[in-house]
Design a protein around this motif. Sequence first.
Motif, PDB file in Angstrom:
ATOM      1  N   ASP A 170       9.805   2.309  -8.128  1.00 16.65           N
ATOM      2  CA  ASP A 170      11.165   2.591  -8.616  1.00 16.65           C
ATOM      3  C   ASP A 170      11.810   1.424  -9.361  1.00 16.65           C
ATOM      4  O   ASP A 170      13.001   1.487  -9.693  1.00 16.65           O
ATOM      5  CB  ASP A 170      12.096   3.022  -7.468  1.00 16.65           C
ATOM      6  N   CYS A 171      11.058   0.376  -9.629  1.00 13.26           N
ATOM      7  CA  CYS A 171      11.612  -0.738 -10.404  1.00 13.26           C
ATOM      8  C   CYS A 171      11.375  -0.472 -11.890  1.00 13.26           C
ATOM      9  O   CYS A 171      10.269  -0.112 -12.296  1.00 13.26           O
ATOM     10  CB  CYS A 171      10.967  -2.060  -9.999  1.00 13.26           C
ATOM     11  N   GLU A 172      12.403  -0.661 -12.709  1.00 15.15           N
ATOM     12  CA  GLU A 172      12.314  -0.392 -14.142  1.00 15.15           C
ATOM     13  C   GLU A 172      12.228  -1.672 -14.970  1.00 15.15           C
ATOM     14  O   GLU A 172      12.201  -1.617 -16.200  1.00 15.15           O
ATOM     15  CB  GLU A 172      13.536   0.425 -14.593  1.00 15.15           C
ATOM     16  N   ASN A 173      12.190  -2.824 -14.316  1.00 10.05           N
ATOM     17  CA  ASN A 173      12.136  -4.091 -15.042  1.00 10.05           C
ATOM     18  C   ASN A 173      10.738  -4.348 -15.595  1.00 10.05           C
ATOM     19  O   ASN A 173       9.748  -3.804 -15.103  1.00 10.05           O
ATOM     20  CB  ASN A 173      12.533  -5.255 -14.126  1.00 10.05           C
ATOM     21  N   ASP A 174      10.662  -5.196 -16.611  1.00  6.38           N
ATOM     22  CA  ASP A 174       9.369  -5.584 -17.169  1.00  6.38           C
ATOM     23  C   ASP A 174       8.717  -6.655 -16.304  1.00  6.38           C
ATOM     24  O   ASP A 174       9.397  -7.466 -15.659  1.00  6.38           O
ATOM     25  CB  ASP A 174       9.546  -6.122 -18.589  1.00  6.38           C
ATOM     26  N   ARG A 175       7.399  -6.653 -16.323  1.00  8.36           N
ATOM     27  CA  ARG A 175       6.648  -7.646 -15.560  1.00  8.36           C
ATOM     28  C   ARG A 175       6.753  -9.028 -16.198  1.00  8.36           C
ATOM     29  O   ARG A 175       6.890  -9.158 -17.419  1.00  8.36           O
ATOM     30  CB  ARG A 175       5.167  -7.259 -15.493  1.00  8.36           C
ATOM     31  N   VAL A 176       6.637 -10.041 -15.339  1.00  7.07           N
ATOM     32  CA  VAL A 176       6.483 -11.408 -15.827  1.00  7.07           C
ATOM     33  C   VAL A 176       5.056 -11.551 -16.351  1.00  7.07           C
ATOM     34  O   VAL A 176       4.121 -10.946 -15.820  1.00  7.07           O
ATOM     35  CB  VAL A 176       6.749 -12.419 -14.692  1.00  7.07           C
ATOM     36  N   ALA A 228       4.568  -8.213 -11.193  1.00  9.12           N
ATOM     37  CA  ALA A 228       5.952  -7.968 -10.793  1.00  9.12           C
ATOM     38  C   ALA A 228       6.934  -8.609 -11.763  1.00  9.12           C
ATOM     39  O   ALA A 228       6.597  -9.532 -12.516  1.00  9.12           O
ATOM     40  CB  ALA A 228       6.191  -8.503  -9.383  1.00  9.12           C
ATOM     41  N   CYS A 229       8.156  -8.103 -11.718  1.00 15.06           N
ATOM     42  CA  CYS A 229       9.232  -8.687 -12.509  1.00 15.06           C
ATOM     43  C   CYS A 229       9.736  -9.946 -11.812  1.00 15.06           C
ATOM     44  O   CYS A 229       9.281 -10.291 -10.718  1.00 15.06           O
ATOM     45  CB  CYS A 229      10.364  -7.673 -12.665  1.00 15.06           C
ATOM     46  N   GLN A 230      10.695 -10.609 -12.426  1.00 13.19           N
ATOM     47  CA  GLN A 230      11.221 -11.842 -11.847  1.00 13.19           C
ATOM     48  C   GLN A 230      11.853 -11.585 -10.484  1.00 13.19           C
ATOM     49  O   GLN A 230      11.724 -12.386  -9.555  1.00 13.19           O
ATOM     50  CB  GLN A 230      12.256 -12.459 -12.798  1.00 13.19           C
ATOM     51  N   GLN A 231      12.516 -10.455 -10.343  1.00  8.42           N
ATOM     52  CA  GLN A 231      13.204 -10.122  -9.096  1.00  8.42           C
ATOM     53  C   GLN A 231      12.231  -9.950  -7.928  1.00  8.42           C
ATOM     54  O   GLN A 231      12.569 -10.253  -6.781  1.00  8.42           O
ATOM     55  CB  GLN A 231      14.011  -8.831  -9.291  1.00  8.42           C
ATOM     56  N   HIS A 232      11.011  -9.479  -8.215  1.00  4.49           N
ATOM     57  CA  HIS A 232      10.057  -9.166  -7.145  1.00  4.49           C
ATOM     58  C   HIS A 232       8.894 -10.151  -7.079  1.00  4.49           C
ATOM     59  O   HIS A 232       7.841  -9.832  -6.525  1.00  4.49           O
ATOM     60  CB  HIS A 232       9.519  -7.742  -7.337  1.00  4.49           C
ATOM     61  N   ASP A 249      -9.683  10.013  19.327  1.00  6.36           N
ATOM     62  CA  ASP A 249      -8.966  10.802  20.318  1.00  6.36           C
ATOM     63  C   ASP A 249      -7.452  10.646  20.170  1.00  6.36           C
ATOM     64  O   ASP A 249      -6.689  11.386  20.769  1.00  6.36           O
ATOM     65  CB  ASP A 249      -9.355  10.363  21.735  1.00  6.36           C
ATOM     66  N   GLU A 250      -7.038   9.657  19.421  1.00  2.76           N
ATOM     67  CA  GLU A 250      -5.621   9.392  19.257  1.00  2.76           C
ATOM     68  C   GLU A 250      -5.054  10.200  18.095  1.00  2.76           C
ATOM     69  O   GLU A 250      -5.758  10.517  17.145  1.00  2.76           O
ATOM     70  CB  GLU A 250      -5.392   7.897  18.987  1.00  2.76           C
ATOM     71  N   PRO A 251      -3.759  10.550  18.154  1.00  4.03           N
ATOM     72  CA  PRO A 251      -3.153  11.253  17.013  1.00  4.03           C
ATOM     73  C   PRO A 251      -3.166  10.376  15.778  1.00  4.03           C
ATOM     74  O   PRO A 251      -3.037   9.151  15.863  1.00  4.03           O
ATOM     75  CB  PRO A 251      -1.719  11.529  17.495  1.00  4.03           C
ATOM     76  N   GLU A 252      -3.325  10.994  14.628  1.00  2.00           N
ATOM     77  CA  GLU A 252      -3.402  10.234  13.390  1.00  2.00           C
ATOM     78  C   GLU A 252      -2.025   9.713  12.993  1.00  2.00           C
ATOM     79  O   GLU A 252      -1.022  10.411  13.099  1.00  2.00           O
ATOM     80  CB  GLU A 252      -3.966  11.113  12.274  1.00  2.00           C
ATOM     81  N   ASP A 253      -2.006   8.468  12.552  1.00  3.31           N
ATOM     82  CA  ASP A 253      -0.752   7.861  12.125  1.00  3.31           C
ATOM     83  C   ASP A 253      -0.287   8.474  10.807  1.00  3.31           C
ATOM     84  O   ASP A 253      -1.095   8.803   9.941  1.00  3.31           O
ATOM     85  CB  ASP A 253      -0.923   6.348  11.940  1.00  3.31           C
ATOM     86  N   GLU A 254       1.023   8.608  10.681  1.00  2.00           N
ATOM     87  CA  GLU A 254       1.569   9.068   9.415  1.00  2.00           C
ATOM     88  C   GLU A 254       1.471   7.942   8.392  1.00  2.00           C
ATOM     89  O   GLU A 254       1.679   6.775   8.706  1.00  2.00           O
ATOM     90  CB  GLU A 254       3.030   9.493   9.590  1.00  2.00           C
ATOM     91  N   GLU A 255       1.152   8.321   7.176  1.00  2.00           N
ATOM     92  CA  GLU A 255       0.988   7.318   6.136  1.00  2.00           C
ATOM     93  C   GLU A 255       2.344   6.743   5.733  1.00  2.00           C
ATOM     94  O   GLU A 255       3.288   7.481   5.440  1.00  2.00           O
ATOM     95  CB  GLU A 255       0.306   7.934   4.918  1.00  2.00           C
ATOM     96  N   ALA A 256       2.441   5.425   5.736  1.00  2.00           N
ATOM     97  CA  ALA A 256       3.683   4.770   5.330  1.00  2.00           C
ATOM     98  C   ALA A 256       3.827   4.848   3.813  1.00  2.00           C
ATOM     99  O   ALA A 256       2.844   4.719   3.084  1.00  2.00           O
ATOM    100  CB  ALA A 256       3.670   3.314   5.778  1.00  2.00           C
ATOM    101  N   PRO A 257       5.037   5.084   3.313  1.00  2.00           N
ATOM    102  CA  PRO A 257       5.228   5.152   1.857  1.00  2.00           C
ATOM    103  C   PRO A 257       4.916   3.813   1.203  1.00  2.00           C
ATOM    104  O   PRO A 257       5.184   2.749   1.767  1.00  2.00           O
ATOM    105  CB  PRO A 257       6.709   5.514   1.716  1.00  2.00           C
ATOM    106  N   ARG A 258       4.350   3.863   0.016  1.00  2.00           N
ATOM    107  CA  ARG A 258       3.986   2.636  -0.692  1.00  2.00           C
ATOM    108  C   ARG A 258       5.222   1.936  -1.237  1.00  2.00           C
ATOM    109  O   ARG A 258       6.153   2.577  -1.726  1.00  2.00           O
ATOM    110  CB  ARG A 258       3.030   2.951  -1.840  1.00  2.00           C
ATOM    111  N   LYS A 259       5.214   0.616  -1.153  1.00  2.00           N
ATOM    112  CA  LYS A 259       6.312  -0.181  -1.689  1.00  2.00           C
ATOM    113  C   LYS A 259       5.994  -0.699  -3.089  1.00  2.00           C
ATOM    114  O   LYS A 259       6.897  -1.016  -3.856  1.00  2.00           O
ATOM    115  CB  LYS A 259       6.606  -1.360  -0.761  1.00  2.00           C
ATOM    116  N   HIS A 260       4.701  -0.814  -3.392  1.00  2.00           N
ATOM    117  CA  HIS A 260       4.315  -1.361  -4.695  1.00  2.00           C
ATOM    118  C   HIS A 260       2.910  -0.898  -5.058  1.00  2.00           C
ATOM    119  O   HIS A 260       2.197  -0.297  -4.236  1.00  2.00           O
ATOM    120  CB  HIS A 260       4.364  -2.892  -4.667  1.00  2.00           C
ATOM    121  N   TYR A 261       2.523  -1.192  -6.299  1.00  3.99           N
ATOM    122  CA  TYR A 261       1.183  -0.875  -6.797  1.00  3.99           C
ATOM    123  C   TYR A 261       0.502  -2.154  -7.289  1.00  3.99           C
ATOM    124  O   TYR A 261       0.002  -2.223  -8.395  1.00  3.99           O
ATOM    125  CB  TYR A 261       1.268   0.148  -7.932  1.00  3.99           C
TER     126      TYR A 261
END
Length: 238
Positions: free
Chosen positions: A28-34, A39-43, A87-99
């Motif tokens: 969801d970041c719209e900034n240009d990469r460094v 990542a952009c400067q912010q990230h 035997d354990e229930p499967e964990d729900e997949e955590a949403p991705r924060k970055h690519y």
Amino acid sequence: TEELLNARGGVFCEHHEEEYGERCRVVDCENDRVEDSMACQQHQALYKKHLKDKSRSNVSGLRRVLQRPAEQEEWQQPARANLQPHDEPEDEEAPRKHYFSPNRFYCIETMTAPCGVVIAWTKFAKSESPTKILDFLEKVFPIPALRPAYVCIDKACQVLRTAAVSGRWNSWKRTTRFIVDTYHYINHRKTDWLCREYCNPAPRDGSAPNLVGIQIDANGRIFEVREFNTQVAEQLNA
């Protein structure tokens, strides 16, 4: 799922590589990469943390490869005995924060004949669920008459339960029996009635002569033997 445009360090397929272009790879970041960065400067802090974690993971993996068998280092977590993760229930997949790095498949599932020849294989993206296993089996064996008499897998009891609940067992029960490997059975039979009753890899009631045979020793005494090494079968599949 499309192939990566660049398998050596790439993240996206050709379509998404063009779509993202020079944008920051944080969701969801719209900034240009460094320049020379994902990542952009912010990230930048998030990106540097990713690189550090990735480097640490690679070093740990290399250490595991180089250590001697059964050797336990101080930095490693001790293995828990009799662990049955399926035997354990499967964990729900955590949403991705970055690519910053590409997704990885959960596992490669292989179907192996008793002689060791791989019959088929497929990739499971996020889990090895009983439903996916059933789908894989039905894709490889769409004709009931050509299905194997036995399917040995450590999740056999879960696959059987899923097939029964979903109604798919009706197309399997006349041709195939789902059995677990011996290790799973020993650790699971006390707590799971379905596994104990229907997935026994070596039943002694005469119901599976292809799994349990009779031999005579040098003194003329009769004894039972397992005709098929289910533990080896599981390791071949792994």
